[in-house]
Enzyme design. Structure first.
Site, PDB file in Angstrom:
ATOM      1  N   ALA A  74      -9.480  40.452 -98.547  1.00 18.57           N
ATOM      2  CA  ALA A  74      -9.461  41.648 -99.403  1.00 18.57           C
ATOM      3  C   ALA A  74      -8.042  42.031 -99.813  1.00 18.57           C
ATOM      4  O   ALA A  74      -7.851  42.767-100.782  1.00 18.57           O
ATOM      5  CB  ALA A  74     -10.112  42.821 -98.675  1.00 18.57           C
ATOM      6  N   LEU A 106     -11.120  48.622 -93.838  1.00 17.67           N
ATOM      7  CA  LEU A 106     -10.579  47.384 -93.262  1.00 17.67           C
ATOM      8  C   LEU A 106      -9.905  47.657 -91.918  1.00 17.67           C
ATOM      9  O   LEU A 106      -9.262  48.687 -91.749  1.00 17.67           O
ATOM     10  CB  LEU A 106      -9.498  46.793 -94.173  1.00 17.67           C
ATOM     11  CG  LEU A 106      -9.895  46.071 -95.455  1.00 17.67           C
ATOM     12  CD1 LEU A 106      -8.693  45.308 -95.997  1.00 17.67           C
ATOM     13  CD2 LEU A 106     -11.048  45.125 -95.244  1.00 17.67           C
ATOM     14  N   ALA A 107     -10.064  46.749 -91.004  1.00 15.95           N
ATOM     15  CA  ALA A 107      -9.257  46.747 -89.787  1.00 15.95           C
ATOM     16  C   ALA A 107      -8.852  45.299 -89.582  1.00 15.95           C
ATOM     17  O   ALA A 107      -9.704  44.433 -89.415  1.00 15.95           O
ATOM     18  CB  ALA A 107     -10.058  47.255 -88.597  1.00 15.95           C
ATOM     19  N   TYR A 152      -1.638  55.514 -79.938  1.00 16.74           N
ATOM     20  CA  TYR A 152      -2.393  55.594 -81.182  1.00 16.74           C
ATOM     21  C   TYR A 152      -1.705  56.522 -82.195  1.00 16.74           C
ATOM     22  O   TYR A 152      -0.898  56.085 -82.996  1.00 16.74           O
ATOM     23  CB  TYR A 152      -3.865  55.991 -80.930  1.00 16.74           C
ATOM     24  CG  TYR A 152      -4.707  55.568 -82.125  1.00 16.74           C
ATOM     25  CD1 TYR A 152      -5.421  54.385 -82.133  1.00 16.74           C
ATOM     26  CD2 TYR A 152      -4.698  56.324 -83.307  1.00 16.74           C
ATOM     27  CE1 TYR A 152      -6.106  53.956 -83.263  1.00 16.74           C
ATOM     28  CE2 TYR A 152      -5.381  55.907 -84.435  1.00 16.74           C
ATOM     29  CZ  TYR A 152      -6.088  54.726 -84.401  1.00 16.74           C
ATOM     30  OH  TYR A 152      -6.750  54.304 -85.526  1.00 16.74           O
ATOM     31  N   VAL A 155     -15.586  55.010 -81.466  1.00 19.00           N
ATOM     32  CA  VAL A 155     -16.828  54.262 -81.227  1.00 19.00           C
ATOM     33  C   VAL A 155     -16.445  52.844 -80.808  1.00 19.00           C
ATOM     34  O   VAL A 155     -15.299  52.439 -80.978  1.00 19.00           O
ATOM     35  CB  VAL A 155     -17.712  54.192 -82.509  1.00 19.00           C
ATOM     36  CG1 VAL A 155     -18.324  55.543 -82.845  1.00 19.00           C
ATOM     37  CG2 VAL A 155     -16.924  53.660 -83.692  1.00 19.00           C
ATOM     38  N   VAL A 156     -17.422  52.119 -80.284  1.00 19.80           N
ATOM     39  CA  VAL A 156     -17.134  50.741 -79.874  1.00 19.80           C
ATOM     40  C   VAL A 156     -17.267  49.834 -81.098  1.00 19.80           C
ATOM     41  O   VAL A 156     -18.358  49.704 -81.657  1.00 19.80           O
ATOM     42  CB  VAL A 156     -18.111  50.266 -78.773  1.00 19.80           C
ATOM     43  CG1 VAL A 156     -17.720  48.875 -78.287  1.00 19.80           C
ATOM     44  CG2 VAL A 156     -18.138  51.250 -77.612  1.00 19.80           C
ATOM     45  N   TYR A 188      -8.129  57.898 -87.323  1.00 23.90           N
ATOM     46  CA  TYR A 188      -8.482  58.368 -85.984  1.00 23.90           C
ATOM     47  C   TYR A 188      -7.314  59.176 -85.426  1.00 23.90           C
ATOM     48  O   TYR A 188      -6.156  58.877 -85.713  1.00 23.90           O
ATOM     49  CB  TYR A 188      -8.794  57.167 -85.074  1.00 23.90           C
ATOM     50  CG  TYR A 188      -9.216  57.579 -83.691  1.00 23.90           C
ATOM     51  CD1 TYR A 188     -10.398  58.290 -83.496  1.00 23.90           C
ATOM     52  CD2 TYR A 188      -8.428  57.296 -82.583  1.00 23.90           C
ATOM     53  CE1 TYR A 188     -10.780  58.701 -82.229  1.00 23.90           C
ATOM     54  CE2 TYR A 188      -8.802  57.701 -81.311  1.00 23.90           C
ATOM     55  CZ  TYR A 188      -9.980  58.407 -81.142  1.00 23.90           C
ATOM     56  OH  TYR A 188     -10.342  58.818 -79.892  1.00 23.90           O
ATOM     57  N   GLY A 221     -14.543  45.947 -96.365  1.00 22.33           N
ATOM     58  CA  GLY A 221     -14.650  45.906 -94.892  1.00 22.33           C
ATOM     59  C   GLY A 221     -16.056  46.303 -94.483  1.00 22.33           C
ATOM     60  O   GLY A 221     -16.255  47.131 -93.596  1.00 22.33           O
TER      61      GLY A 221
END
Ligand code: NAD
Length: 427
Positions: free
Chosen positions: A144, A171-172, A267, A305-306, A257, A80
């Site tokens: 992946a 990875l996201a 979340y 973060v963005v 996170y 990633g």
């Protein structure tokens, strides 16, 4: 039918339904185009190669200005590696520790009709800068989650790196195909148990509105865990270990996170949070398996973060806008590169400080009591009228555009540019 006064390549473009103002060939028949942002909600479908290069260069220069990192890993596999935290995790060891890096990502290659994705351009820029420093830097573009890509990475490590002493799993992804069954799983961002209603920002209209998200059912929870949990990280570590390509004292990291209470329903306590719990369980299992190599596995909790991944999470862009204003005022604002530099330089020591759940915390400044209290106070009062005054929504928007290579100083966005950029892909 040919239009008069235009070249054959231009006619080809017209036949394909493309605009000559956006795309054309120059006199050397090199394909060039003017690339502008095309934003659809939380995604930009175009990316600027020169802008992405400038963005990567900014991050490289930040690292080069910091003191070198002692005991930095020297041979790093980043899964990633093309955007966000993964890209920063490739830049930091390369430019603070002269590490060789192998990157794995899933990005859109440019062609003569469409610009590539930003991750493609970031990786092309990174490779070129790393090679200029005499570093090994190659990449694998593919899924992946598949066995084929794992095998390809192992083969390349054996041939070019021998072994790796660090594996970053960053990875996201919204979906994952199970490598054994072929079944496809999709992740979702939903609360569990109860309906969640919260403020959010409509980024297209710059309006604060309310969003209501219905709770996930059991199947949606399980699918999200399948995609964003730790199963694939474990599969990677098992495969790398069995192939003998993990160096003694190997370190592996995956990112998580936690964030403030106001986002917990969607979340930490939501479907993605369940996946992160699974990631932590995987971390414990990986740690046990790495004992014979005296290796170690960590989950690092990073700050908000963005990135392309975080922009897609409801409520988070508004929270980030409020958070950034306060952190900037306090002089403790960080983006991916500052976070990952602090991770490698301060946290990955021989005796890393861990929280009570054995996680590394580099979200410490974000979670500081005074910062969170200020965010909570602002959150109560924020609305469309005061959005720009009470938050750094402008900064959020600039960061979002930067992800795709737009808004970078020194880049002429009115000029035509060649969208084709080469990457030294492992085949
Ligand atoms: P990102 O969207 O910027 O990067 C995702 C990366 O995964 C890209 O390199 C992409 O090419 C790659 N990828 C996606 N699907 C793939 C596939 N099938 N095969 C190969 N590569 C694939 O995401 P990010 O925000 O940097 O997130 C990385 C990790 O950091 C995630 O685990 C996320 O939860 C965590 N994290 C993010 C934040 C945040 O605020 N963005 C905060 C803390 C932790």
């Amino acid at each position: 039918m040919f239009r008069s006064g235009i070249t054959r390549p231009e006619q080809t473009l017209l036949n394909k339904g493309l605009e000559l103002s956006d795309n054309c060939y120059n006199n050397d028949a090199t394909f060039i185009m003017i690339i502008s942002p095309k934003i659809r909600g939380f995604i930009c479908t175009t990316a600027h190669p020169d802008g992405c290069e400038a963005h990567v260069r900014q991050q490289v220069e930040y690292v080069q200005k910091q003191p070198p990192i002692e005991d930095c890993p020297k041979k790093v596999l980043v899964i990633g590696s093309s955007t966000g935290y993964g890209l920063a995790s490739r830049i930091v060891p390369a430019f603070a520790g002269q590490a060789d890096t192998l990157g794995v990502f899933f990005e859109r290659q440019p062609n003569d009709r469409k610009s590539g994705s930003s991750g493609w351009y970031n990786s092309a820029a990174f490779e070129s800068m790393a090679k200029d420093q005499g570093l090994y830097a190659r990449s694998i573009n593919g899924d992946a989650f598949s066995k084929e890509i794992k095998d390809q990475a192992i083969k390349e490590i054996k041939e070019s790196m021998g072994q790796v002493d660090c594996v970053i799993y960053s990875l996201a992804s919204p979906r994952r195909q199970d490598p054994d069954t072929g079944d496809i799983y999709k992740s979702c961002l939903k609360p569990i148990g109860t309906t969640y209603t919260q403020k959010t920002v409509n980024t297209d209209k710059a309006e604060v509105e309310e969003i209501t998200i219905e709770p996930a059912n059991e199947d949606e929870i399980n699918q999200t865990v399948k995609v964003m949990g730790g199963e694939d990280w474990e599969l990677w570590m098992n495969a790398l270990s069995e192939a003998g390509v993990l160096a003694p004292s190997i370190t592996t990291l995956a990112y998580s996170y936690i964030g403030p209470e106001l986002t917990w329903s969607v979340y930490k306590d939501g479907t993605i949070g369940r996946a992160k719990i699974h990631l932590e369980e995987s971390c414990r299992r990986i740690n046990e398996k790495l004992a014979s190599l005296e290796g170690r596995a960590f989950v690092s909790v990073n700050k908000a973060v963005v990135t392309q991944a975080s922009s897609a999470i409801p409520v988070v862009p508004l929270y980030i806008s409020v958070l950034f204003k306060k952190m900037k005022e306090e002089g403790i604002h960080e983006d991916c590169i500052e976070q990952i530099h602090r991770l490698f330089s301060d946290r990955l020591t021989s005796d890393p400080k861990l929280d009570s759940s054995n996680r590394i915390r580099i979200d410490d400044w974000e979670m500081r009591e005074d910062i969170q209290q200020s965010v909570a106070d602002t959150w109560e009062n924020i609305n469309t009228e005061n959005l720009k005054e009470l938050s750094d929504f402008e900064g959020y928007q600039k960061d979002f555009l930067k992800l795709f290579g737009f808004g970078l100083d020194g880049v002429n966005y009115d000029a035509e540019t060649d969208p084709l950029r080469e990457i030294d892909l492992v085949d």
